[in-house]
Motif scaffolding. Structure first.
Motif, short mmCIF file in Angstrom:
data_model
loop_
_atom_site.label_atom_id
_atom_site.label_comp_id
_atom_site.label_asym_id
_atom_site.label_seq_id
_atom_site.Cartn_x
_atom_site.Cartn_y
_atom_site.Cartn_z
N PHE A 92 0.92 -0.64 -0.10
CA PHE A 92 0.21 -0.04 0.44
C PHE A 92 0.94 1.89 -0.19
O PHE A 92 0.61 2.34 -1.12
CB PHE A 92 -0.77 -0.07 1.59
CG PHE A 92 -1.85 1.56 1.28
CD1 PHE A 92 -2.99 1.37 0.58
CD2 PHE A 92 -1.30 2.18 1.95
CE1 PHE A 92 -3.77 2.46 0.59
CE2 PHE A 92 -2.37 3.12 2.46
CZ PHE A 92 -3.40 3.25 1.27
N LEU A 93 2.12 1.21 0.84
CA LEU A 93 2.78 2.54 1.24
C LEU A 93 3.72 2.68 -0.45
O LEU A 93 3.71 3.76 -0.60
CB LEU A 93 3.65 2.50 2.10
CG LEU A 93 2.92 1.85 3.20
CD1 LEU A 93 3.91 2.23 4.62
CD2 LEU A 93 2.39 3.58 3.43
N LEU A 94 4.27 1.66 -0.87
CA LEU A 94 5.26 1.42 -2.31
C LEU A 94 4.45 1.97 -3.17
O LEU A 94 4.64 2.39 -4.23
CB LEU A 94 5.47 0.27 -1.62
CG LEU A 94 6.81 -0.08 -1.17
CD1 LEU A 94 7.16 -1.55 -1.55
CD2 LEU A 94 8.02 1.33 -1.26
N MET A 95 3.45 1.53 -3.32
CA MET A 95 2.53 2.31 -4.55
C MET A 95 2.09 3.20 -4.41
O MET A 95 1.10 3.96 -5.49
CB MET A 95 1.29 1.00 -4.74
CG MET A 95 1.37 -0.42 -5.36
SD MET A 95 0.04 -1.08 -5.53
CE MET A 95 -0.76 -1.74 -3.64
N PHE A 138 -4.59 12.05 3.90
CA PHE A 138 -3.37 11.70 4.34
C PHE A 138 -3.28 10.90 6.24
O PHE A 138 -2.55 10.31 6.19
CB PHE A 138 -3.02 13.35 5.43
CG PHE A 138 -1.31 13.42 5.98
CD1 PHE A 138 -0.53 13.12 5.05
CD2 PHE A 138 -1.23 13.08 7.75
CE1 PHE A 138 0.67 12.82 5.56
CE2 PHE A 138 -0.38 13.02 7.71
CZ PHE A 138 0.80 13.45 6.94
N ALA A 139 -4.85 10.92 6.21
CA ALA A 139 -5.27 10.04 7.49
C ALA A 139 -4.99 8.07 6.95
O ALA A 139 -4.43 7.65 7.42
CB ALA A 139 -6.77 9.71 7.42
N TRP A 140 -4.18 8.12 5.78
CA TRP A 140 -4.61 6.70 5.12
C TRP A 140 -2.71 6.26 4.91
O TRP A 140 -2.37 5.57 5.51
CB TRP A 140 -4.57 6.44 3.72
CG TRP A 140 -6.57 6.52 3.36
CD1 TRP A 140 -7.64 7.29 3.45
CD2 TRP A 140 -7.43 5.29 4.18
NE1 TRP A 140 -8.44 6.75 2.96
CE2 TRP A 140 -8.59 5.67 4.03
CE3 TRP A 140 -6.86 4.04 5.00
CZ2 TRP A 140 -10.04 4.34 4.19
CZ3 TRP A 140 -7.65 3.09 5.18
CH2 TRP A 140 -8.86 3.34 4.65
N GLU A 191 -0.85 4.28 -3.31
CA GLU A 191 -2.52 5.24 -2.94
C GLU A 191 -2.93 6.20 -2.25
O GLU A 191 -3.80 6.32 -3.16
CB GLU A 191 -3.13 3.26 -3.28
CG GLU A 191 -2.70 2.06 -4.20
CD GLU A 191 -3.35 2.54 -5.56
OE1 GLU A 191 -4.36 3.42 -6.23
OE2 GLU A 191 -3.47 2.57 -6.14
N PHE A 192 -2.12 6.37 -1.10
CA PHE A 192 -2.57 7.09 0.07
C PHE A 192 -2.97 8.55 -0.89
O PHE A 192 -3.30 9.36 0.38
CB PHE A 192 -1.61 6.39 1.59
CG PHE A 192 -0.23 7.55 0.55
CD1 PHE A 192 0.59 7.58 0.92
CD2 PHE A 192 0.49 5.98 1.55
CE1 PHE A 192 1.82 8.89 0.70
CE2 PHE A 192 2.43 6.53 0.60
CZ PHE A 192 2.51 7.58 0.53
N ILE A 193 -2.36 8.74 -1.96
CA ILE A 193 -2.24 10.10 -2.28
C ILE A 193 -3.21 10.11 -2.74
O ILE A 193 -3.87 11.71 -2.61
CB ILE A 193 -0.87 10.51 -3.34
CG1 ILE A 193 0.56 9.86 -2.83
CG2 ILE A 193 -0.97 11.30 -4.30
CD1 ILE A 193 1.26 9.22 -3.89
N HIS A 194 -4.04 9.42 -3.46
CA HIS A 194 -5.06 9.44 -3.94
C HIS A 194 -6.00 9.98 -2.40
O HIS A 194 -7.79 10.31 -3.21
CB HIS A 194 -5.81 8.43 -4.21
CG HIS A 194 -4.75 8.69 -5.48
ND1 HIS A 194 -4.97 9.18 -6.91
CD2 HIS A 194 -4.00 7.25 -6.57
CE1 HIS A 194 -3.64 9.17 -8.05
NE2 HIS A 194 -3.32 8.43 -7.48
#
Length: 136
Positions: free
Chosen positions: A92-95, A103-105, A97-100
């Motif tokens: 999850f962190l390397l892909m 910030f809590a993700w 995905e949290f950028i979309h």
């Protein structure tokens, strides 16, 4: 051992809360007239993944109880579960995905990564169930 009690309480607490929140949502999705289980709106993979997540949460509750009571089976299952959680959070962190998303993700992904690493460290480093078996 305090470390086992800590990770047992965290596994138990987080999984009970998540399962209690997710189970009613899963039930309402499955019984929905328009998009439910029998309508064919979602494919089989979607429903398998949803029920897999609920099962994973229920297993986390059992692991929490077992770790809290220093059971060997719980330590073995925690190794497997923590590796799965570690790989999931790392992917999850390397892909990115949290950028979309919010910030809590990012914080949740980092917490999962650190917690899975700590769980693996505890179940591989400390073995209080072996000392308890030697005494009896």
């Amino acid at each position: 051992m305090l470390h086992f009690k800590i990770i047992g309480a965290i596994w138990l607490g987080l999984c009970v809360i998540a399962a209690a929140v997710f189970a009613p949502e899963l039930w309402s999705m499955a019984t929905d007239q328009k998009y439910g289980l029998g309508t064919g709106f979602h494919d089989t993979g979607f429903w398998v993944s949803q029920f897999f997540v609920e099962g994973f949460l229920l297993i986390g509750v059992l692991l929490g109880f077992g770790l809290f009571r220093f059971k060997r089976w719980a330590a073995i299952c925690t190794r497997i579960t923590a590796v799965l959680l570690l790989l999931y959070c790392l992917a999850f962190l390397l892909m990115g995905e949290f950028i979309h998303y919010h910030f809590a993700w990012l914080i949740a992904g980092l917490f999962g990564l650190v917690f899975a690493s700590y769980s693996l460290f505890v179940v591989w480093r400390f073995r209080p169930y072996d000392r308890a078996a030697e005494r009896t």
